[in-house]
Design a protein around this motif. Structure first.
Motif, short mmCIF file in Angstrom:
data_model
loop_
_atom_site.label_atom_id
_atom_site.label_comp_id
_atom_site.label_asym_id
_atom_site.label_seq_id
_atom_site.Cartn_x
_atom_site.Cartn_y
_atom_site.Cartn_z
N LEU A 1 52.23 -5.61 -0.60
CA LEU A 1 51.01 -6.42 -0.61
C LEU A 1 51.30 -7.91 -0.60
CD1 LEU A 1 49.16 -4.28 -3.30
CD2 LEU A 1 48.71 -4.32 -0.83
N GLY A 2 52.56 -8.29 -0.58
CA GLY A 2 52.90 -9.71 -0.59
C GLY A 2 52.68 -10.37 -1.93
N HIS A 3 52.63 -9.57 -2.99
CA HIS A 3 52.41 -10.11 -4.33
C HIS A 3 53.69 -10.66 -4.94
CE1 HIS A 3 48.63 -7.39 -4.90
NE2 HIS A 3 48.38 -8.47 -4.18
N ASN A 4 53.52 -11.48 -5.97
CA ASN A 4 54.68 -12.06 -6.64
C ASN A 4 54.81 -11.68 -8.11
OD1 ASN A 4 55.88 -13.58 -4.52
ND2 ASN A 4 54.16 -15.00 -4.63
N ALA A 5 53.89 -10.89 -8.61
CA ALA A 5 53.97 -10.43 -10.00
C ALA A 5 53.95 -8.91 -10.02
CB ALA A 5 52.80 -10.98 -10.82
N MET A 6 54.78 -8.34 -10.87
CA MET A 6 54.86 -6.88 -10.97
C MET A 6 54.92 -6.47 -12.43
SD MET A 6 57.30 -5.83 -7.74
CE MET A 6 56.68 -4.14 -7.69
N TYR A 7 54.44 -5.26 -12.71
CA TYR A 7 54.23 -4.80 -14.08
C TYR A 7 54.69 -3.35 -14.24
CZ TYR A 7 50.74 -8.51 -13.44
OH TYR A 7 50.09 -9.69 -13.12
N TRP A 8 55.16 -3.03 -15.42
CA TRP A 8 55.35 -1.63 -15.82
C TRP A 8 54.41 -1.33 -16.98
CZ3 TRP A 8 57.31 1.93 -13.00
CH2 TRP A 8 58.44 1.72 -12.19
N TYR A 9 53.70 -0.20 -16.86
CA TYR A 9 52.85 0.31 -17.91
C TYR A 9 53.29 1.72 -18.29
CZ TYR A 9 49.25 -3.28 -17.03
OH TYR A 9 48.55 -4.45 -16.89
N LYS A 10 53.01 2.07 -19.53
CA LYS A 10 53.20 3.44 -20.00
C LYS A 10 51.83 4.02 -20.32
CE LYS A 10 55.28 6.16 -23.74
NZ LYS A 10 56.04 6.10 -25.02
N GLN A 11 51.55 5.21 -19.80
CA GLN A 11 50.27 5.88 -20.08
C GLN A 11 50.58 7.22 -20.73
OE1 GLN A 11 47.73 7.01 -16.74
NE2 GLN A 11 45.91 6.58 -17.96
N SER A 12 50.30 7.28 -22.03
CA SER A 12 50.48 8.52 -22.78
C SER A 12 49.13 9.17 -23.00
CB SER A 12 51.13 8.23 -24.14
OG SER A 12 52.33 7.52 -23.99
N ALA A 13 49.15 10.46 -23.22
CA ALA A 13 47.91 11.18 -23.48
C ALA A 13 47.25 10.62 -24.73
CB ALA A 13 48.20 12.66 -23.65
N LYS A 14 45.94 10.46 -24.67
CA LYS A 14 45.13 10.05 -25.82
C LYS A 14 45.39 8.61 -26.27
CE LYS A 14 43.87 14.41 -26.09
NZ LYS A 14 42.60 14.85 -25.50
N LYS A 15 46.11 7.83 -25.49
CA LYS A 15 46.39 6.44 -25.86
C LYS A 15 46.04 5.51 -24.72
CE LYS A 15 50.18 5.44 -28.08
NZ LYS A 15 51.61 5.34 -28.44
N LEU B 1 51.10 -2.07 -21.79
CA LEU B 1 51.89 -2.96 -20.94
C LEU B 1 53.30 -3.03 -21.51
CD1 LEU B 1 52.03 -5.02 -18.61
CD2 LEU B 1 51.31 -6.76 -20.26
N MET B 2 54.28 -2.78 -20.63
CA MET B 2 55.69 -2.81 -21.07
C MET B 2 56.36 -4.11 -20.66
SD MET B 2 56.74 1.08 -20.02
CE MET B 2 58.34 1.06 -20.83
N PHE B 3 56.34 -4.38 -19.38
CA PHE B 3 57.06 -5.54 -18.85
C PHE B 3 56.22 -6.21 -17.77
CE2 PHE B 3 60.93 -4.56 -20.98
CZ PHE B 3 61.11 -3.19 -20.91
N VAL B 4 56.40 -7.53 -17.66
CA VAL B 4 55.77 -8.30 -16.59
C VAL B 4 56.84 -9.17 -15.95
CG1 VAL B 4 54.02 -10.01 -15.98
CG2 VAL B 4 53.59 -8.41 -17.85
N TYR B 5 56.87 -9.16 -14.63
CA TYR B 5 57.73 -10.06 -13.88
C TYR B 5 56.85 -10.94 -13.00
CZ TYR B 5 62.23 -7.97 -15.05
OH TYR B 5 63.37 -7.55 -15.71
N SER B 6 57.13 -12.21 -13.01
CA SER B 6 56.45 -13.16 -12.13
C SER B 6 57.52 -13.95 -11.39
CB SER B 6 55.56 -14.10 -12.94
OG SER B 6 54.95 -15.05 -12.09
N LEU B 7 57.44 -13.91 -10.07
CA LEU B 7 58.44 -14.59 -9.24
C LEU B 7 59.86 -14.18 -9.65
CD1 LEU B 7 56.78 -18.11 -9.12
CD2 LEU B 7 56.77 -16.36 -7.33
#
Lengths: 113, 115
Positions: B27-41, B45-51
């Protein structure tokens, strides 16, 4: 601390009926507000967003949401639900940048035939 | 490929294994993220990268190690995981945090099971 609450864990509506999913936030200033939808086994898809301006926001798939500052709410609505709308819906809030986006726990929508 | 892709879609690993999750955005974006999705929670947000610089690490255990070699790719290296780490791991991207456009676009996720 910033937070977002979706009071309804699970909602069941009949196909063709109207829908309203509730979202309340707690934040010192008006944050950016989002609604996402997640179908089983899929990632989250953005339905709509509110940054500023008109408090009634139109989104994809016939959804709309209304920002009410006095109630700290951003409820999602659809006038007539389709069976394909069955999914999990997440409200999210973010401050001026994305570093601290917070998601609600989600509302699971079941659509009865 | 369009949007945000993640591989593998499913992963089963033992507690002593080392594996990596991959995310790629087109998508030509410059920020990326990792999320964790657990049941019932709620999503965590785990990590954020920008540039390609890490700007957020939300008290994530060191057994999770992110890597962002360029603005299109994001990895999550896993080692010595615990059963409670079993979850759906979602990658997302957005415009650079300074541009004023804040929607995040998500990949389909990797379903991780730790045995």
């Amino acid at each position: 601390a910033q937070s977002v609450t979706q009071p309804d864990i699970h909602i069941t509506v009949s196909e063709g009926a109207s829908l309203e999913l509730r979202c309340n936030y707690s934040y010192g200033a008006t944050p950016y507000l989002f609604w996402y939808v997640q179908s089983p086994g899929q990632g989250l898809q953005l339905l709509l967003k509110y940054f500023s301006g008109d408090t009634l926001v139109q989104g994809i798939k016939g959804f709309e949401a209304e920002f009410k500052r006095s109630q700290s709410s951003f409820n999602l609505r659809k006038p007539s639900v389709h069976w394909s709308d069955a999914a999990e819906y997440f409200c999210a809030v973010a401050p001026y940048n994305n570093n601290d986006m917070r998601f609600g726990a989600g509302t699971r929508l079941t659509v009865k035939p | 490929e369009t949007g945000v892709t993640q591989t593998p879609r499913h992963l089963v690993m033992g507690m002593t294994n080392k594996k990596s999750l991959k995310c790629e955005q087109h998508l030509g974006h410059n920020a990326m993220y990792w999320y964790k999705q657990s049941a019932k929670k709620p999503l965590e947000l785990m990590f954020v990268y920008s540039l390609e610089e890490r700007v957020e690490n939300n008290s994530v255990p060191s057994r999770f190690s992110p890597e962002c070699p360029n603005s299109s790719h994001l990895f999550l290296h896993l080692h010595t995981l615990q059963p409670e780490d079993s979850a759906l791991y979602l990658c997302a991207s957005s415009q650079d945090l300074s541009t004023g456009s804040y929607e995040q676009y998500f990949g389909p996720g990797t379903r991780l099971t730790v045995t």
